[in-house]
Design an enzyme around this catalytic site. Sequence first.
Site, PDB file in Angstrom:
ATOM      1  N   CYS A   1     -52.718 -59.050 125.790  1.00 13.30           N
ATOM      2  CA  CYS A   1     -52.042 -58.856 124.516  1.00 13.30           C
ATOM      3  C   CYS A   1     -52.442 -57.525 123.914  1.00 13.30           C
ATOM      4  O   CYS A   1     -53.626 -57.163 123.929  1.00 13.30           O
ATOM      5  CB  CYS A   1     -52.414 -59.999 123.569  1.00 13.30           C
ATOM      6  SG  CYS A   1     -51.573 -59.949 121.985  1.00 13.30           S
TER       7      CYS A   1
ATOM      8  N   HIS B   1     -45.335 -66.545 124.801  1.00 12.02           N
ATOM      9  CA  HIS B   1     -46.429 -65.742 124.246  1.00 12.02           C
ATOM     10  C   HIS B   1     -46.011 -65.129 122.906  1.00 12.02           C
ATOM     11  O   HIS B   1     -46.749 -65.222 121.919  1.00 12.02           O
ATOM     12  CB  HIS B   1     -46.798 -64.648 125.253  1.00 12.02           C
ATOM     13  CG  HIS B   1     -47.839 -63.686 124.783  1.00 12.02           C
ATOM     14  ND1 HIS B   1     -49.126 -63.695 125.279  1.00 12.02           N
ATOM     15  CD2 HIS B   1     -47.798 -62.681 123.878  1.00 12.02           C
ATOM     16  CE1 HIS B   1     -49.827 -62.737 124.686  1.00 12.02           C
ATOM     17  NE2 HIS B   1     -49.037 -62.103 123.837  1.00 12.02           N
ATOM     18  N   GLU B   2     -44.823 -64.520 122.876  1.00 16.30           N
ATOM     19  CA  GLU B   2     -44.351 -63.876 121.639  1.00 16.30           C
ATOM     20  C   GLU B   2     -44.027 -64.909 120.566  1.00 16.30           C
ATOM     21  O   GLU B   2     -44.303 -64.684 119.385  1.00 16.30           O
ATOM     22  CB  GLU B   2     -43.150 -62.970 121.926  1.00 16.30           C
ATOM     23  CG  GLU B   2     -43.418 -61.848 122.913  1.00 16.30           C
ATOM     24  CD  GLU B   2     -44.615 -60.965 122.588  1.00 16.30           C
ATOM     25  OE1 GLU B   2     -45.001 -60.846 121.403  1.00 16.30           O
ATOM     26  OE2 GLU B   2     -45.191 -60.397 123.527  1.00 16.30           O
TER      27      GLU B   2
ATOM     28  N   HIS C   1     -47.014 -65.793 118.670  1.00 15.18           N
ATOM     29  CA  HIS C   1     -47.364 -64.818 117.632  1.00 15.18           C
ATOM     30  C   HIS C   1     -46.691 -65.152 116.306  1.00 15.18           C
ATOM     31  O   HIS C   1     -47.270 -64.932 115.235  1.00 15.18           O
ATOM     32  CB  HIS C   1     -46.950 -63.400 118.040  1.00 15.18           C
ATOM     33  CG  HIS C   1     -47.953 -62.690 118.878  1.00 15.18           C
ATOM     34  ND1 HIS C   1     -49.240 -62.431 118.461  1.00 15.18           N
ATOM     35  CD2 HIS C   1     -47.854 -62.171 120.127  1.00 15.18           C
ATOM     36  CE1 HIS C   1     -49.888 -61.788 119.410  1.00 15.18           C
ATOM     37  NE2 HIS C   1     -49.076 -61.619 120.437  1.00 15.18           N
TER      38      HIS C   1
END
Length: 189
Positions: free
Chosen positions: A101, A143-144, A147
């Site tokens: 990341c 993953h995003e 966030h």
Amino acid sequence: MAELPKIAQIGAYILRTKAKSVIKIEDKDILSLIDSLIATAIASKGVGIAAPQISQPYRLFIISSHPSDRYPHAPTMSPTAMINPRILNHSQETVKDWEGCLSVPNVRGLVPRYRQIEVEYTTQVGEIKQEVFTDFIARIFQHELDHLDGILFVDRIENEADLYTEAEYQEIITDVRAKVRGQRSEVRD
């Protein structure tokens, strides 16, 4: 060109905050944010970046997959803005694979993610899209999306032994590449 925004680093409050939905996609600030995210992803050689990573609290991210030193087998996907993204459905199968990341520098980890996901998001021209992503693109999306919910990939690590420094990771993938090259030359002989 304008100066690129700084990437928020682990410990920054915004990385642990749930992002808010984008209401007016056509807003010039949102369109400018998309441009900044794309430029930042390209400049940092990232395969994705979310608005909170540049200190903007919106449910918006970019996927920009391409082969690199970090991800040599990544498929190519042009930078794509995904606004108010969500997962509609997912496979039961999970796969543990490498992640890193831009907000957690010099760390890599083996993270379990769903192998296949059905998603919905709005494009920067206001079109609602539903797509099915698999493997690496599905991994980037998850993953995003994390966030946007204040979750970092290190939170998903199942075992501390699955965390590596960037140097250890590079050594591992260099060894794997060498073995693959060796196997290819054996096949040709």
